[in-house]
Scaffold this motif. Structure first.
Motif, PDB file in Angstrom:
ATOM      1  N   VAL A   9       0.834  -1.202   0.000  1.00  7.23           N
ATOM      2  CA  VAL A   9       0.000   0.000   0.000  1.00  7.23           C
ATOM      3  C   VAL A   9       0.872   1.256   0.000  1.00  7.23           C
ATOM      4  CG1 VAL A   9      -1.753   1.307   1.259  1.00  7.23           C
ATOM      5  CG2 VAL A   9      -1.896  -1.185   1.178  1.00  7.23           C
ATOM      6  N   ILE A  10       1.929   1.249   0.818  1.00  7.75           N
ATOM      7  CA  ILE A  10       2.841   2.392   0.875  1.00  7.75           C
ATOM      8  C   ILE A  10       3.461   2.652  -0.501  1.00  7.75           C
ATOM      9  CG2 ILE A  10       5.032   3.230   1.831  1.00  7.75           C
ATOM     10  CD1 ILE A  10       4.295   1.664   4.407  1.00  7.75           C
ATOM     11  N   CYS A  11       3.887   1.597  -1.168  1.00  9.95           N
ATOM     12  CA  CYS A  11       4.479   1.745  -2.513  1.00  9.95           C
ATOM     13  C   CYS A  11       3.459   2.334  -3.486  1.00  9.95           C
ATOM     14  CB  CYS A  11       4.981   0.399  -3.024  1.00  9.95           C
ATOM     15  SG  CYS A  11       6.457  -0.211  -2.175  1.00  9.95           S
ATOM     16  N   PHE A  12       2.208   1.897  -3.370  1.00 13.91           N
ATOM     17  CA  PHE A  12       1.164   2.421  -4.242  1.00 13.91           C
ATOM     18  C   PHE A  12       0.919   3.904  -3.963  1.00 13.91           C
ATOM     19  CE2 PHE A  12      -3.317   3.315  -5.230  1.00 13.91           C
ATOM     20  CZ  PHE A  12      -3.338   2.973  -6.571  1.00 13.91           C
ATOM     21  N   LEU A  13       0.853   4.281  -2.685  1.00 13.29           N
ATOM     22  CA  LEU A  13       0.665   5.681  -2.329  1.00 13.29           C
ATOM     23  C   LEU A  13       1.836   6.528  -2.815  1.00 13.29           C
ATOM     24  CD1 LEU A  13      -0.712   5.347   1.325  1.00 13.29           C
ATOM     25  CD2 LEU A  13      -2.015   5.718  -0.779  1.00 13.29           C
ATOM     26  N   LEU A  14       3.022   5.927  -2.746  1.00 17.22           N
ATOM     27  CA  LEU A  14       4.220   6.622  -3.213  1.00 17.22           C
ATOM     28  C   LEU A  14       4.129   6.908  -4.710  1.00 17.22           C
ATOM     29  CD1 LEU A  14       6.997   7.674  -2.446  1.00 17.22           C
ATOM     30  CD2 LEU A  14       7.896   5.362  -2.700  1.00 17.22           C
ATOM     31  N   GLU A  15       3.598   5.945  -5.469  1.00 16.92           N
ATOM     32  CA  GLU A  15       3.424   6.140  -6.911  1.00 16.92           C
ATOM     33  C   GLU A  15       2.431   7.258  -7.214  1.00 16.92           C
ATOM     34  OE1 GLU A  15       2.159   2.405  -8.406  1.00 16.92           O
ATOM     35  OE2 GLU A  15       4.146   1.473  -8.343  1.00 16.92           O
ATOM     36  N   LYS A  16       1.466   7.446  -6.294  1.00 18.73           N
ATOM     37  CA  LYS A  16       0.407   8.434  -6.518  1.00 18.73           C
ATOM     38  C   LYS A  16       0.750   9.808  -5.964  1.00 18.73           C
ATOM     39  CE  LYS A  16      -2.256   5.548  -8.621  1.00 18.73           C
ATOM     40  NZ  LYS A  16      -2.479   5.719 -10.071  1.00 18.73           N
ATOM     41  N   LEU A  17       1.899   9.938  -5.321  1.00 16.68           N
ATOM     42  CA  LEU A  17       2.254  11.229  -4.733  1.00 16.68           C
ATOM     43  C   LEU A  17       2.247  12.355  -5.762  1.00 16.68           C
ATOM     44  CD1 LEU A  17       5.048  10.794  -2.020  1.00 16.68           C
ATOM     45  CD2 LEU A  17       3.072  12.307  -1.923  1.00 16.68           C
ATOM     46  N   ASP A  18       2.804  12.098  -6.932  1.00 19.30           N
ATOM     47  CA  ASP A  18       2.896  13.149  -7.949  1.00 19.30           C
ATOM     48  C   ASP A  18       1.542  13.504  -8.559  1.00 19.30           C
ATOM     49  OD1 ASP A  18       5.672  13.961  -8.111  1.00 19.30           O
ATOM     50  OD2 ASP A  18       6.105  11.928  -8.790  1.00 19.30           O
ATOM     51  N   TYR A  19       0.522  12.663  -8.319  1.00 17.68           N
ATOM     52  CA  TYR A  19      -0.813  12.966  -8.831  1.00 17.68           C
ATOM     53  C   TYR A  19      -1.566  13.913  -7.895  1.00 17.68           C
ATOM     54  CZ  TYR A  19      -0.313   9.159 -12.219  1.00 17.68           C
ATOM     55  OH  TYR A  19       0.112   8.358 -13.247  1.00 17.68           O
ATOM     56  N   PHE A  20      -1.083  14.037  -6.668  1.00 17.89           N
ATOM     57  CA  PHE A  20      -1.762  14.887  -5.697  1.00 17.89           C
ATOM     58  C   PHE A  20      -1.501  16.358  -6.019  1.00 17.89           C
ATOM     59  CE2 PHE A  20      -1.580  17.032  -1.438  1.00 17.89           C
ATOM     60  CZ  PHE A  20      -2.945  17.081  -1.260  1.00 17.89           C
ATOM     61  N   LYS A  21      -2.564  17.151  -6.048  1.00 22.25           N
ATOM     62  CA  LYS A  21      -2.457  18.572  -6.384  1.00 22.25           C
ATOM     63  C   LYS A  21      -2.982  19.392  -5.202  1.00 22.25           C
ATOM     64  CE  LYS A  21      -1.204  17.338 -10.535  1.00 22.25           C
ATOM     65  NZ  LYS A  21       0.220  17.399 -10.924  1.00 22.25           N
ATOM     66  N   ASN A  61      -9.389   2.539  -2.188  1.00 25.02           N
ATOM     67  CA  ASN A  61      -9.780   1.987  -3.493  1.00 25.02           C
ATOM     68  C   ASN A  61      -8.811   0.898  -3.947  1.00 25.02           C
ATOM     69  OD1 ASN A  61     -12.058   3.570  -3.810  1.00 25.02           O
ATOM     70  ND2 ASN A  61     -10.965   5.227  -4.816  1.00 25.02           N
ATOM     71  N   TYR A  62      -7.521   1.109  -3.688  1.00 30.11           N
ATOM     72  CA  TYR A  62      -6.520   0.091  -4.028  1.00 30.11           C
ATOM     73  C   TYR A  62      -6.797  -1.195  -3.256  1.00 30.11           C
ATOM     74  CZ  TYR A  62      -2.050  -2.402  -4.013  1.00 30.11           C
ATOM     75  OH  TYR A  62      -1.084  -3.369  -4.112  1.00 30.11           O
ATOM     76  N   LEU A  63      -7.075  -1.065  -1.964  1.00 35.58           N
ATOM     77  CA  LEU A  63      -7.299  -2.248  -1.123  1.00 35.58           C
ATOM     78  C   LEU A  63      -8.615  -2.944  -1.459  1.00 35.58           C
ATOM     79  CD1 LEU A  63      -5.935  -0.903   2.264  1.00 35.58           C
ATOM     80  CD2 LEU A  63      -5.120  -2.948   1.075  1.00 35.58           C
ATOM     81  N   ALA A  89     -11.349   7.352  -8.719  1.00 35.63           N
ATOM     82  CA  ALA A  89     -10.832   6.204  -7.971  1.00 35.63           C
ATOM     83  C   ALA A  89      -9.308   6.203  -7.935  1.00 35.63           C
ATOM     84  CB  ALA A  89     -11.347   4.898  -8.586  1.00 35.63           C
ATOM     85  N   GLU A  90      -8.691   6.714  -8.990  1.00 33.50           N
ATOM     86  CA  GLU A  90      -7.217   6.712  -9.075  1.00 33.50           C
ATOM     87  C   GLU A  90      -6.581   7.918  -8.396  1.00 33.50           C
ATOM     88  OE1 GLU A  90      -6.383   6.476 -13.216  1.00 33.50           O
ATOM     89  OE2 GLU A  90      -6.800   4.332 -13.368  1.00 33.50           O
ATOM     90  N   THR A  91      -7.274   9.059  -8.423  1.00 31.96           N
ATOM     91  CA  THR A  91      -6.646  10.297  -7.941  1.00 31.96           C
ATOM     92  C   THR A  91      -7.316  10.910  -6.724  1.00 31.96           C
ATOM     93  OG1 THR A  91      -7.985  11.739  -9.360  1.00 31.96           O
ATOM     94  CG2 THR A  91      -5.972  10.825 -10.307  1.00 31.96           C
ATOM     95  N   GLY A  92      -8.580  10.551  -6.463  1.00 36.24           N
ATOM     96  CA  GLY A  92      -9.285  11.137  -5.319  1.00 36.24           C
ATOM     97  C   GLY A  92     -10.052  12.401  -5.653  1.00 36.24           C
ATOM     98  N   TYR A  93     -10.003  12.847  -6.905  1.00 40.40           N
ATOM     99  CA  TYR A  93     -10.770  14.010  -7.319  1.00 40.40           C
ATOM    100  C   TYR A  93     -10.991  13.958  -8.830  1.00 40.40           C
ATOM    101  CZ  TYR A  93      -6.234  15.890  -8.805  1.00 40.40           C
ATOM    102  OH  TYR A  93      -5.016  16.060  -9.405  1.00 40.40           O
TER     103      TYR A  93
END
Length: 258
Positions: free
Chosen positions: A98-110, A127-129, A251-255
């Protein structure tokens, strides 16, 4: 992150927080305050992480100030929603995934969009889980006696209840805002826009709507717009396709980028 393996599936150390000394006499009794792991410093660290392209700086910021909050977030999501259908023997390995997945999504956060980091990464992680859990549950049912597997089916049913209602509500708010903004681009004909606007109003007023039958909704929209059913069907198909597309983004980005 260039090398995710540097963050091994073991609990990271908790960051040291310098608390200000308490002034005045100490209060008696047990202090019942819940310790926060996602703090204002976590928000600041994420902004600093996103502001630099230097990988070494990013690694240092993540290791010192983001890794532990992500670890606790993964842990709480797993245990709160009982995501226990895994392919790993140790839940520490699942937390690491999960941490690795969140790490991949860090750059998508605005952060400039006003979305709170905790809310964003909670949605993305959950959503990942959900997908991970459901896929492994299907594998389990394929390998064992279906009756035995169904004994734990309540876990999956629970995922679609209260804990997901807020997510759906937030998404529909994004959806109706998107449709309002892009309606004239999506539909060139006036009668199509009238139907689109009527459907969007129904979405916006969904909590007060007492009509749940599809046929009754069609009649209601026809009365609101004065158009024929084929037009309603055509517009509905366009909105249905848009709904699926935007929900995938949510689902992928949260917004949703409105």
């Amino acid at each position: 992150m260039s090398n995710k393996l540097k963050y091994a599936p073991t609990p990271p150390p908790e960051p040291v927080v310098n608390e200000e000394p308490q002034l005045g006499p100490k209060k008696r009794g047990r202090k019942r305050t819940k310790k926060q792991y996602f703090t204002p410093d976590t928000d600041a660290a994420i902004k600093e992480y996103l502001a630099t392209s230097n990988q070494e700086e990013r690694d240092n910021i993540f290791a010192a100030r983001i890794h532990y909050p992500f670890y606790k977030l993964a842990e709480n999501l797993i245990h709160t929603f009982k995501f226990y259908y895994t392919e790993v023997d140790d839940l520490e390995d699942l937390k690491h995934e999960v941490i690795c997945f969140l790490l991949e999504k860090l750059d998508y956060f605005k952060p400039e969009k006003g979305t709170k980091a905790f809310s964003y990464f909670s949605i993305v992680g959950k959503n990942y889980l959900i997908l991970y859990n459901n896929n492994n549950y299907k594998k389990k049912k394929a390998k064992v006696d279906p009756t035995a597997a169904d004994e734990d089916d309540g876990v999956l049913r629970q995922l679609g209840r209260d804990e997901r209602k807020q997510d759906i509500k937030d998404f529909i708010d994004y959806f109706t805002e998107y449709v309002d903004k892009h309606m004239f681009t999506m539909f060139k004909k006036e009668k199509d826009r009238k139907v689109c606007d009527a459907i969007n109003v129904l979405f916006q007023r969904r909590e007060n709507l007492e009509i749940f039958n599809k046929k009754a909704l069609y009649i209601y929209i026809r009365e609101m717009t004065g158009v024929d059913t084929p037009v309603i069907t055509k517009v509905t198909k366009v909105l249905k396709k848009l709904y699926k597309k935007l929900y995938t983004e949510y689902a992928e980005t949260g917004y949703v980028r409105v």
